[in-house]
Write an enzyme that holds these catalytic residues in place. Structure first.
Site, PDB file in Angstrom:
ATOM      1  N   HIS A 363       7.088  10.604  -2.248  1.00 50.88           N
ATOM      2  CA  HIS A 363       5.728  10.692  -2.780  1.00 50.88           C
ATOM      3  C   HIS A 363       5.584  11.701  -3.902  1.00 50.88           C
ATOM      4  CE1 HIS A 363       4.736   7.999   0.478  1.00 50.88           C
ATOM      5  NE2 HIS A 363       3.745   7.645  -0.315  1.00 50.88           N
ATOM      6  N   ARG A 470      -4.870   6.900  -3.199  1.00 42.85           N
ATOM      7  CA  ARG A 470      -4.183   7.485  -2.045  1.00 42.85           C
ATOM      8  C   ARG A 470      -5.037   8.642  -1.535  1.00 42.85           C
ATOM      9  NH1 ARG A 470       0.548   6.101  -5.223  1.00 42.85           N
ATOM     10  NH2 ARG A 470       2.041   4.969  -3.913  1.00 42.85           N
ATOM     11  N   ARG A 506      -7.582   3.624   0.123  1.00 42.69           N
ATOM     12  CA  ARG A 506      -6.765   3.401   1.308  1.00 42.69           C
ATOM     13  C   ARG A 506      -7.118   4.456   2.354  1.00 42.69           C
ATOM     14  NH1 ARG A 506      -0.431   3.701   0.633  1.00 42.69           N
ATOM     15  NH2 ARG A 506      -0.796   5.918   0.338  1.00 42.69           N
ATOM     16  N   GLU A 605       3.199  -4.008   3.992  1.00 42.65           N
ATOM     17  CA  GLU A 605       4.290  -3.085   3.631  1.00 42.65           C
ATOM     18  C   GLU A 605       5.339  -2.939   4.719  1.00 42.65           C
ATOM     19  OE1 GLU A 605       2.742   0.758   2.547  1.00 42.65           O
ATOM     20  OE2 GLU A 605       1.216   0.716   4.100  1.00 42.65           O
ATOM     21  N   ASN A 628       6.811  -0.238  -2.069  1.00 43.63           N
ATOM     22  CA  ASN A 628       7.684   0.927  -1.831  1.00 43.63           C
ATOM     23  C   ASN A 628       8.172   0.920  -0.384  1.00 43.63           C
ATOM     24  OD1 ASN A 628       6.752   1.613  -4.350  1.00 43.63           O
ATOM     25  ND2 ASN A 628       5.244   3.064  -3.589  1.00 43.63           N
ATOM     26  N   ASP A 629       7.226   0.774   0.521  1.00 46.18           N
ATOM     27  CA  ASP A 629       7.622   0.751   1.925  1.00 46.18           C
ATOM     28  C   ASP A 629       8.264  -0.576   2.298  1.00 46.18           C
ATOM     29  OD1 ASP A 629       7.129   3.265   3.103  1.00 46.18           O
ATOM     30  OD2 ASP A 629       4.993   2.946   2.775  1.00 46.18           O
ATOM     31  N   ARG A 639      13.460   5.514   1.693  1.00 46.29           N
ATOM     32  CA  ARG A 639      13.018   5.694   0.311  1.00 46.29           C
ATOM     33  C   ARG A 639      13.138   7.134  -0.164  1.00 46.29           C
ATOM     34  NH1 ARG A 639       6.525   4.572   0.734  1.00 46.29           N
ATOM     35  NH2 ARG A 639       6.290   5.881  -1.092  1.00 46.29           N
ATOM     36  N   CYS A 676       0.539  -2.946  -5.130  1.00 45.61           N
ATOM     37  CA  CYS A 676       0.245  -1.582  -5.578  1.00 45.61           C
ATOM     38  C   CYS A 676       1.447  -0.658  -5.412  1.00 45.61           C
ATOM     39  CB  CYS A 676      -0.972  -1.037  -4.855  1.00 45.61           C
ATOM     40  SG  CYS A 676      -0.777  -1.000  -3.076  1.00 45.61           S
TER      41      CYS A 676
HETATM   42  C1  PEP Z   1       3.803   1.427  -0.884  1.00 44.33           C
HETATM   43  O1  PEP Z   1       4.334   1.668   0.202  1.00 44.33           O
HETATM   44  O2  PEP Z   1       4.255   0.634  -1.718  1.00 44.33           O
HETATM   45  C2  PEP Z   1       2.542   2.092  -1.258  1.00 44.33           C
HETATM   46  C3  PEP Z   1       1.871   1.714  -2.309  1.00 44.33           C
HETATM   47  O3  PEP Z   1       2.144   3.140  -0.512  1.00 44.33           O
HETATM   48  P1  PEP Z   1       2.854   4.575  -0.508  1.00 44.33           P
HETATM   49  O4  PEP Z   1       3.825   4.635  -1.622  1.00 44.33           O
HETATM   50  O5  PEP Z   1       1.775   5.587  -0.636  1.00 44.33           O
HETATM   51  O6  PEP Z   1       3.507   4.619   0.837  1.00 44.33           O
HETATM   52 MG    MG Z   2       3.272   2.704   1.752  1.00 45.15          MG
END
Ligand code: PEP
Ligand code: MG
Length: 761
Positions: A363, A470, A506, A605, A628-629, A639, A676
């Site tokens: 993050h 976020r 979110r 996700e 991302n997740d 990640r 996203c």
């Molecule tokens: C994701 O997981 O792609 C996402 C947008 O949320 P974050 O990166 O905050 O976990």
């Molecule tokens: Mg996420």
């Protein structure tokens, strides 16, 4: 065996420079394995030759003086094949190379194993013996284990040695490059400022003191304060402790006496080091020595020394805890940078970030990208405590850090930096242009936000909505949960700034690598643990306050959308929806006026959500993919872990299949589907996502203009052809290469050039 291994590694860890790491290793391995010879051949960086670097048993006079070419001799053979070589009679092997003088001729039996760190062969560890015999399987397995454990220590010592050598040379004769993971694109040229967590002896940066006498006095004041604390503690516990236990406090006090550990710290301070650095050096050395002791009682003393060291360090740090002076062009460096650490540096002075831990989807890297700060993550071999104040260049495109860069290197990077600056100015002209393909397909580009500063940056770049706010970011920057009213104000700012454009908020997504300082979650597998909706469903009081604050902030505006993170089942979703409906009903009653129920959506996700997308879509207004997740869970790749960054492949065919599946299922239920995750901000991926049918792409503000420029230069028809081809490919690297090439062909020359820098990683 395990004990011997542990003690070798511990002893090697006490060494303070490369040569002693090597000397200790050969001496201890020779002794433990009962062989006549143990040597190390290290690979030098210019021609890749293997230098005879340490020995126990052969002629030490030749250490550092002879070497062999990469393919020469048995050593070259071990290195080239990257596997052990076990010979009864070395001389009869066709690769054997006679090196006069080192005294090898007497030894027949040979066992060599490669020393490999992060897929690179650093050198070869060899044992030899006179009698003709093959070393047995146990010997081989042991040597391989020793070598695997020592590789990291050797790499670290090499890196530190390199820095010290460059520093000592005083003439800036060469620069050193360290590899990490590309975190946020861009070039930064600046000075390293190291931030350390408090009371952590391992991460104290090495600095020079301003005034030796003041530093000495200051150290002794802090020492005295700790002595007083220990005495007070002893008095407090006096009645509850047995006599022998009370005696422990006397032991502590004797360790803290001016003529004990402190005297050693004084020596370093007198040489010009600051007290924190001097203390950590001395304490860590003693801790390691105690840890190596056979005797259990003495071994335990390591804990005491460490505890006392931390106590003194806390006093030293508390007294130094005034606002740190962050000079112009600060490159912030830390073992594990956090959002709050970034917050402390005046934004105009912060030009780059280097985090020893973490990876490109941590993050902190996502925040850095949204702030447009070039970042290198996962620079695991960077001896970061040694680089305070040094000049460095950070290449956020390729994940490289250059220490002590030459004038020529500085010039080269300065040129790239200026070109990039010029290019982003040119892209600014696109701000008010629509994101539309050459065949008139309109694709809305939204932004991901979190920090207050993201608002202006997003509007400046022509964002058409917020696809992900976020909300945990403002939570991270506080010392307690924000109240309902505090939250309402934060949310109102976002909603007002973008109104009438939609803002997707979110609900709190903590856990994983986002832990609130006032609500720590410690787990063995944080990404598979208590995260996102799982936390807030267990704490409805937190969830209800948050959605109430969101809905109150939306009064009179009506552009709020609420999004639920980490949903993995229908009951979970229904529970969350119930809570939102309840909060809404209560608010309507309380406020006594009609309050619109916002559109509610689910983040897809986790892999389970991919296959339940349709069931979710039936129950909510929209879906948004958190790639991302989703990538980390589909590929089982953390990640946040630099070691596996190479296999966190955003263009993995399985990821692309899942993305297509979600959009199809969402549309089958008549719902809009957005994305996203950071993937939406990669120009090549954006084209594919558009072709898959994604209705909205939401990304960080920094990459938005680049994506817009790519989409404006391509047709939907062409994008669909590319997607069809990509879906027939079977490996991520091939897909990436194909997309990069195709996009460069269809983009303006300027953009193509910029993308070539981007994709160099
Ligand atoms: C994701 O997981 O792609 C996402 C947008 O949320 P974050 O990166 O905050 O976990
Ligand atoms: Mg996420």
């Amino acid at each position: 065996m395990l004990d011997s291994l542990r003690s070798i590694v511990q002893e090697v860890n006490t060494a303070d420079h490369l040569q002693s790491v090597l000397d200790i290793t050969v001496a201890r391995v020779q002794d433990t394995m009962g062989t006549e010879v143990c040597s190390i051949y290290l690979r030098e960086s210019t021609q890749g030759r293997y230098v005879f670097s340490a020995t126990e048993g052969l002629n030490k006079e030749f250490v550092g003086k002879i070497s062999m070419a990469p393919t020469e001799g048995l050593v070259g053979q071990v290195a080239a094949r990257e596997e052990p070589l076990n010979l009864e009679n070395a001389e009869s092997h066709p690769q054997f190379l006679f090196m006069p003088g080192i005294g090898e001729e007497r030894y027949s039996a040979f066992l060599g194993v490669p020393i490999i760190h992060q897929r690179n062969v650093l050198g070869v560890l060899v044992i030899q013996q006179q009698t003709r015999r093959r070393f047995d399987e146990d010997d081989e397995a042991f040597l391989v284990t020793v070598s695997a454990q020592l590789a990291g220590v050797i790499a670290h010592a090499q890196a530190t040695g390199l820095l010290v050598a460059l520093d000592d040379s005083g003439e800036r004769q060469g620069s050193a490059r360290f590899r990490g993971v590309a975190g946020a694109p861009g070039i930064a040229i600046g000075h390293a400022i190291v931030v350390a967590p408090t009371a952590d002896l391992n991460s104290v940066p090495m600095r020079r003191s301003k005034d030796i006498q003041d530093e000495l006095d200051f150290f002794h004041e802090c020492l005295e304060a700790v002595r007083e604390d220990i005495k007070a503690l002893g008095r407090k516990l006096a009645t509850r402790l047995a006599k022998e236990e009370r005696a422990l406090f006397d032991v502590y006090l004797s360790m803290l006496a001016d003529d004990a550990l402190a005297a050693e710290v004084d020596v370093h301070i007198l040489q010009g080091e600051w007290a924190q650095g001097a203390l950590s050096k001395v304490i860590l050395k003693h801790v390691r020595t105690f840890e190596m002791m056979e005797d259990a009682y003495l071994k335990e003393r390591a804990t005491d020394v460490k505890d006392l060291g931390r106590r003194v360090l806390s006093y030293l740090q508390a007294a130094n805890s005034g606002p740190v002076d962050y000079p112009e062009r600060t490159v912030l460096v830390g073992e594990e940078l956090t959002a709050s650490m970034l917050g402390e540096v005046p934004p105009e002075n912060l030009v780059g970030l280097i985090s020893v831990r973490g990876s490109s989807n941590s993050h902190v890297a996502i925040l850095a990208r949204s702030m447009g700060i070039p970042t290198v993550m996962g620079a695991v071999d960077l001896p970061y405590t040694q680089i305070e104040g040094s000049e460095i260049i950070l290449d956020g495109y390729n994940g490289h850090v250059y220490f002590n860069p030459s004038a020529e290197l500085q010039h080269r990077f300065q040129t790239i930096y200026e070109e990039e600056l010029q290019f982003s100015k040119e892209l600014e002209a696109l701000k008010d242009e629509p994101c539309v393909t050459t065949d008139d397909y309109r694709l809305p580009l939204w932004v991901n936000t979190g920090l207050q500063a993201d608002i202006a940056r997003s509007l400046d770049r022509g964002a058409e909505g917020v696809g992900l706010f976020r909300t945990e970011v403002p939570f991270l920057l506080r010392e307690r949960f924000p109240s309902e009213e505090e939250q309402r104000k934060i949310y109102r700012d976002q909603l007002e700034a973008f109104a009438p454009m939609p803002v997707t908020m979110r609900t709190l997504d903590v856990g994983g690598d986002k832990s609130l300082p006032y609500f720590p979650i410690e787990e063995d597998n944080p990404f598979l643990g208590w995260r996102g909706i799982r936390v807030t469903l267990d704490h409805p009081e937190i969830f209800l306050v948050q959605v109430r604050a969101m809905m109150k902030a939306n009064a009179g505006l009506g552009n709020l959308r609420i999004m639920l993170p980490m949903i993995s089942s229908v009951p979970e979703l229904e529970e969350a929806l119930e809570l939102i409906y309840r909060a809404h009903d209560e608010l309507v009653e309380e406020l006594d006026f009609e309050l619109e129920l916002p559109l509610i959506g689910v983040m897809v996700e986790v892999p389970a959500a991919v296959y339940q997308a349709r069931q979710f879509a039936k129950r909510v207004g929209f879906l948004s993919v958190g790639s991302n997740d989703l990538t980390q869970y589909l590929l089982a790749v953390d990640r946040n872990n630099a070691r596996v960054a190479d296999i966190y492949q955003t263009f993995h065919p399985a990821v692309l299949q899942a993305l297509q599946h979600v959009v199809n299922d969402g549309h089958a239920e008549g719902r809009k589907v957005s994305i996203c995750g950071e993937l939406a901000g990669e120009p090549g991926a954006a084209v594919l996502l558009m072709a898959m049918g994604y209705d909205v792409l939401s990304m960080n503000a920094t990459t938005l203009p680049k994506v817009k420029s790519v989409i404006r230069n391509i047709s939907m028809k062409k994008a669909k052809e590319m997607l069809a081809h990509v879906m027939t490919l079977e490996n991520a690297a091939e897909i990436r290469e194909y997309m990069e090439q195709s996009i460069q062909e269809s983009s303006s020359q300027r953009l193509a050039k910029a993308m070539m820098v981007d994709s160099a990683h």
